[in-house]
Write an enzyme that holds these catalytic residues in place. Structure first.
Site, mmCIF file in Angstrom:
data_model
loop_
_atom_site.group_PDB
_atom_site.id
_atom_site.type_symbol
_atom_site.label_atom_id
_atom_site.label_comp_id
_atom_site.label_asym_id
_atom_site.label_seq_id
_atom_site.Cartn_x
_atom_site.Cartn_y
_atom_site.Cartn_z
ATOM 1 N N THR A 157 35.188 35.209 35.721
ATOM 2 C CA THR A 157 36.462 35.750 36.202
ATOM 3 C C THR A 157 36.832 35.033 37.479
ATOM 4 O O THR A 157 35.985 34.452 38.129
ATOM 5 C CB THR A 157 36.311 37.264 36.497
ATOM 6 N N GLY A 208 32.136 40.651 36.887
ATOM 7 C CA GLY A 208 30.847 41.007 36.317
ATOM 8 C C GLY A 208 31.047 41.664 34.962
ATOM 9 O O GLY A 208 32.089 41.500 34.329
#
Ligand code: ASP
Length: 289
Positions: A157, A208
């Site tokens: 990300t 995450g």
């Protein structure tokens, strides 16, 4: 003395491969320098976080935008969110297909609709209406299919949080989601209060294993602790991350508050990140300090 500005960006938390991360570190330093210049020039935090996240999306260096790998159907479904702290306006897209900058589509949701999130076809239609740049040749444009990752939920990300000269805070997060994800899967990143949050006191972006960040309400929990318990961003982010870990997940959280105090904790082997500290210093790292 001018009010301090501050910025933190991340290029994803997770395992670190056995290779050099110099390209990412160089890129993140350049972006931190650019963010610092924009903020010192008086550009609003909202525009700065969008600019930085877009640059990360198109770089192909991170698992977001161009660096995203396909889901198990061989399609690229991308998630993104942006939030303006002072007004609490927010925009998000989930499972967007075919556009160069998902964060631009999230901004279009915020600016052009009365809604906070559009998903799938609705997000694609709005991106078309906003005349956002299209990906015309996905097989060439995006990263090749990632090798199957042996971990349950493999991640990647990009995100950015910033404090501008007017004391405004903003957060933006964009992701290709987890590697080899199931079609239609939506992670924490576009969910306001899970992966992305900004209010008058603090801005947060998470990275995450999204499922755990959703179940821990990680971004919103960190922000609420700053707001209601007067914790520092560091204390608050660590608390939220502890809950993610207790549930079995790993990743990291970046945050900045209205005083320019920053946080960058993670419980995974690495997190690519860069910080513009309130005193103007820039630090860049991928591993623990
Ligand atoms: N949180 C993202 C997701 O679950 C992935 C990541 O941050 O690496 O979609």
């Amino acid at each position: 003395m001018a009010a301090p500005v501050a910025l933190v960006l991340h290029g994803g938390a997770g395992v670190l491969a056995d290779r050099s991360y110099e390209a990412e570190k160089r890129h993140m330093r350049l972006l931190a320098e650019r963010g610092r210049t924009l903020l010192n020039d008086g550009v609003p935090a909202l525009d700065v976080v969008q600019d930085i996240v877009r640059a990360m999306e198109v770089s192909a260096l991170y698992v977001a935008g161009r660096g995203s790998s396909p889901n198990t159907d061989g399609r690229w479904e991308l998630d993104a969110a942006i939030m303006d702290g002072r007004t609490r306006r927010a925009g998000a897209v989930a499972a967007l297909e075919g556009y160069v900058s998902p964060i631009g589509a999230a901004r279009a949701v915020m600016d052009m609709t009365p809604h906070v999130m559009l998903a799938g076809e609705g997000a694609n239609t709005l991106a078309r209406r906003a005349r956002l740049e299209r990906v015309t040749d996905p097989e060439r444009y995006y990263a090749p299919a990632a090798a199957p990752d042996t971990r349950g939920i493999a991640t990647g990300t990009v995100g950015c949080v910033a404090l501008d000269r007017e004391g405004r805070l903003a957060a933006a997060t964009s992701t290709g989601g987890t590697l080899n994800k199931t079609p239609g899967r939506v992670g924490d990143c576009p969910l306001i209060g899970s992966g992305t949050w900004a209010d008058e006191m603090v801005a947060v972006s998470c990275t995450g294993q999204g499922e755990y960040f959703i179940r821990a309400l990680a971004g919103g929990t960190a922000a609420a602790r700053v707001r209601y318990l007067d914790e520092t961003p560091e204390e608050a982010a660590r608390y939220a991350l502890k809950d993610v870990k207790r549930l079995g997940g790993e990743g990291g959280i970046i945050a900045v508050d209205h005083k320019g105090r920053i946080a960058e904790p993670f419980n995974s082997p690495g997190m690519k990140r860069a910080v513009v500290h309130a005193d103007g210093r820039i630090t860049v790292a991928v591993k623990s300090p």
